[in-house]
Design an enzyme around this catalytic site. Structure first.
Site, PDB file in Angstrom:
ATOM      1  N   GLU A 265       0.725  -1.304  -0.011  1.00 18.85           N
ATOM      2  CA  GLU A 265      -0.136  -0.069   0.048  1.00 18.85           C
ATOM      3  C   GLU A 265       0.831   1.213  -0.069  1.00 18.85           C
ATOM      4  OE1 GLU A 265      -2.824   0.601   3.084  1.00 18.85           O
ATOM      5  OE2 GLU A 265      -3.601  -1.507   3.034  1.00 18.85           O
ATOM      6  N   GLU A 319     -13.616   5.454  -1.531  1.00 13.26           N
ATOM      7  CA  GLU A 319     -14.584   4.565  -0.720  1.00 13.26           C
ATOM      8  C   GLU A 319     -15.399   5.582   0.509  1.00 13.26           C
ATOM      9  OE1 GLU A 319     -12.430   0.517   0.304  1.00 13.26           O
ATOM     10  OE2 GLU A 319     -10.917   1.706  -0.541  1.00 13.26           O
ATOM     11  N   LYS A 322     -15.652   4.614   4.384  1.00 10.26           N
ATOM     12  CA  LYS A 322     -14.558   4.472   5.418  1.00 10.26           C
ATOM     13  C   LYS A 322     -14.770   5.445   6.503  1.00 10.26           C
ATOM     14  CE  LYS A 322     -10.709   2.897   4.231  1.00 10.26           C
ATOM     15  NZ  LYS A 322      -9.419   2.527   3.592  1.00 10.26           N
ATOM     16  N   GLU A 328      -9.318   9.663   4.364  1.00  6.44           N
ATOM     17  CA  GLU A 328      -9.426   8.055   4.372  1.00  6.44           C
ATOM     18  C   GLU A 328     -10.608   7.658   3.207  1.00  6.44           C
ATOM     19  OE1 GLU A 328      -8.414   5.467   5.969  1.00  6.44           O
ATOM     20  OE2 GLU A 328      -7.064   6.950   6.549  1.00  6.44           O
TER      21      GLU A 328
END
Length: 469
Positions: A265, A319, A322, A328
């Site tokens: 990541e 997303e 999250k 985030e």
């Protein structure tokens, strides 16, 4: 004979040098699904292929996703979640059943190349660290039974916070309390099975916490004077390379020089809260774009210049479910409607030509009907989620125009933004009015999943969405 032997030796050396120098790394992407507005897995596979992305990492073993990836040519890293570590470590039959249901059922049609056992386990609030290596060993034993152990590697992504010291890079060291209980046993296992260490590295976190000490250009791979490591004299031109070499140094400090590493990541958010310095669309494009260029041109790090970098960008999509700060929910390269958040190269060809593959607009509906004009960096708007059902959209529209006190006069009959007269168009205008009225604060563009934030100004014919002041 001596001269022939000499020329043969020279030829071999030249060949080996060419192999080492010409090798380049790989770029994959993390496909997270903590959202309620993402495209179907089949459409995601189409998107990946259209962009030349042939490596993807998942956070589970979702059957619909693995089925969609079958025969796609895309290699896949799957994951056994942290909540299953305890059961996997305690019971070999549990591990066998998990492998049967989640790996052998899909392989080889789905090209599973690795299993991430847990994710950032050392910082898991559930305190699952003690189960990690036993779980890894049991999953490996299950793969051996299925004769898949040579085809599928096992590892576990560690957070960069597993290091006690990371500056200078040459002084890199793991936290002492982790070394004997888990780091050494895990590295032993990786060596024995021919696997590699998985590391999650985010220069963004270091920069935003220390922006008074770390140059933004250094964090974004841009031109900068560089930083010389006081311990070994190596010069670093990027924070990412310094972080990776700190992990190599930490392994070397406990005599594990020969374990390879992949970065599972890394990324940079295109949006963040006020206190998240550096979070912006332009910085995200610079970080990810420059990282891809570095990886695909075959350059290693100053400490390991001959070792190609292999990375998985975080993440494929923004997303919306999250938790945590705004950043985030804004690491994605793509919006849920498959439009690009920003444009970067993703393949060697794009790095060479400087061009990027456009998204197929036939399969990528715009967030709202009408044209989209480019926004200034930092500006954002709120639009309706075209995948939300009508009841949810109508309820959210009613709230925004009523209790939410949004300015809905422009979408009344005969007004400038009445047309197109669709629920989605009217909801988008109302949601954005509410969002701008509330100074684009976190949580004001959610409406229970009926809306999401975009960084390009939506328009409907002559109706242009306003910005906040």
């Amino acid at each position: 004979m001596a001269s022939q032997a000499f020329y043969l030796l020279v030829s071999i050396i030249v060949l080996l040098s060419a192999i080492v120098v010409s090798g380049s790394g790989s770029v994959g992407i993390n496909y997270g699904r903590v959202a309620n507005n993402l495209p179907s897995p089949e459409k995601v596979v189409e998107l990946l292929k259209s962009q030349g992305i042939n490596k993807v990492k998942l956070y589970d073993t979702g059957a619909t996703v693995l089925t969609a990836l079958a025969d796609s040519g895309i290699t896949v890293v799957v994951a056994l979640p942290n909540e299953l570590l305890s059961s996997t470590a305690a019971d070999q039959s549990f591990a066998d059943n998990w492998v049967e249901a989640n790996i052998t059922k899909f392989y080889p049609k789905t090209k599973i190349e690795a299993i991430a056992v847990g994710n950032e386990v050392f910082v898991d609030p559930a305190n699952t660290t003690k189960y990690l290596v036993p779980a890894m060993k049991n999953i490996h034993a299950s793969l051996v039974k299925s004769k898949l152990d040579s085809a599928i590697k096992i590892s576990s992504p560690i957070a960069f916070s597993a290091l006690k010291t990371s500056y200078p890079s040459s002084a890199g060291s793991f936290k002492p309390e982790l070394i004997e209980p888990v780091i050494k046993p895990m590295l032993d296992f990786l060596k024995q099975t021919g696997s590699y260490l998985m590391v999650n590295a985010y220069p963004f976190f270091a920069y935003t916490a220390n922006s008074d000490q770390i140059s933004l250009d250094y964090a974004l791979f841009k031109e900068n004077p560089g930083v010389v490591d006081s311990g070994n004299g190596l010069k670093y031109s990027s924070l990412f390379e310094a972080q990776i070499d700190a992990v190599f140094a930490a392994m070397s400090a406990i005599q594990y020089d020969d374990v390879k590493m992949i970065v599972t990541e890394t990324g940079w958010p295109s949006m963040g809260d006020q206190d998240e310095k550096g979070a912006s669309e332009s910085n995200a494009a610079s970080y990810n774009g420059n990282l891809v260029r570095k990886v695909l041109t075959g350059n290693g790090t100053p400490l390991r210049p001959q070792d190609p970098l292999n990375v998985y960008l975080f993440a494929l999509f923004n997303e919306n479910q999250k938790p945590g700060p705004t950043s985030e929910r804004n690491y994605g390269l793509f919006y849920p409607n498959e439009q690009k958040v920003y444009t970067i190269p993703l393949t060697k060809e794009e790095v060479k030509t400087g061009e990027s593959t456009p998204v197929n607009t036939n399969t990528s509906p715009a967030p709202v009907a009408g044209e989209v004009s480019k926004a200034k960096v930092g500006q954002t708007w709120c639009v309706a989620n075209e995948k939300a059902d009508e009841k949810k959209l109508q309820a959210a529209l009613d709230y925004a125009c009523g209790e939410g006190e949004a300015d809905c006069s422009p979408i009344q009959p005969g007004a400038t933004c009445y047309n197109p007269n669709t629920l989605e168009a009217h909801a988008s205008y109302a949601f954005n009015s509410y969002y701008q009225k509330n100074t684009r604060a976190t949580g004001t563009c959610e409406f229970d999943g009926a809306a999401y934030v975009v960084t390009q100004r939506p328009t409907y014919g002559n109706c242009e969405f306003p910005t906040g002041h």
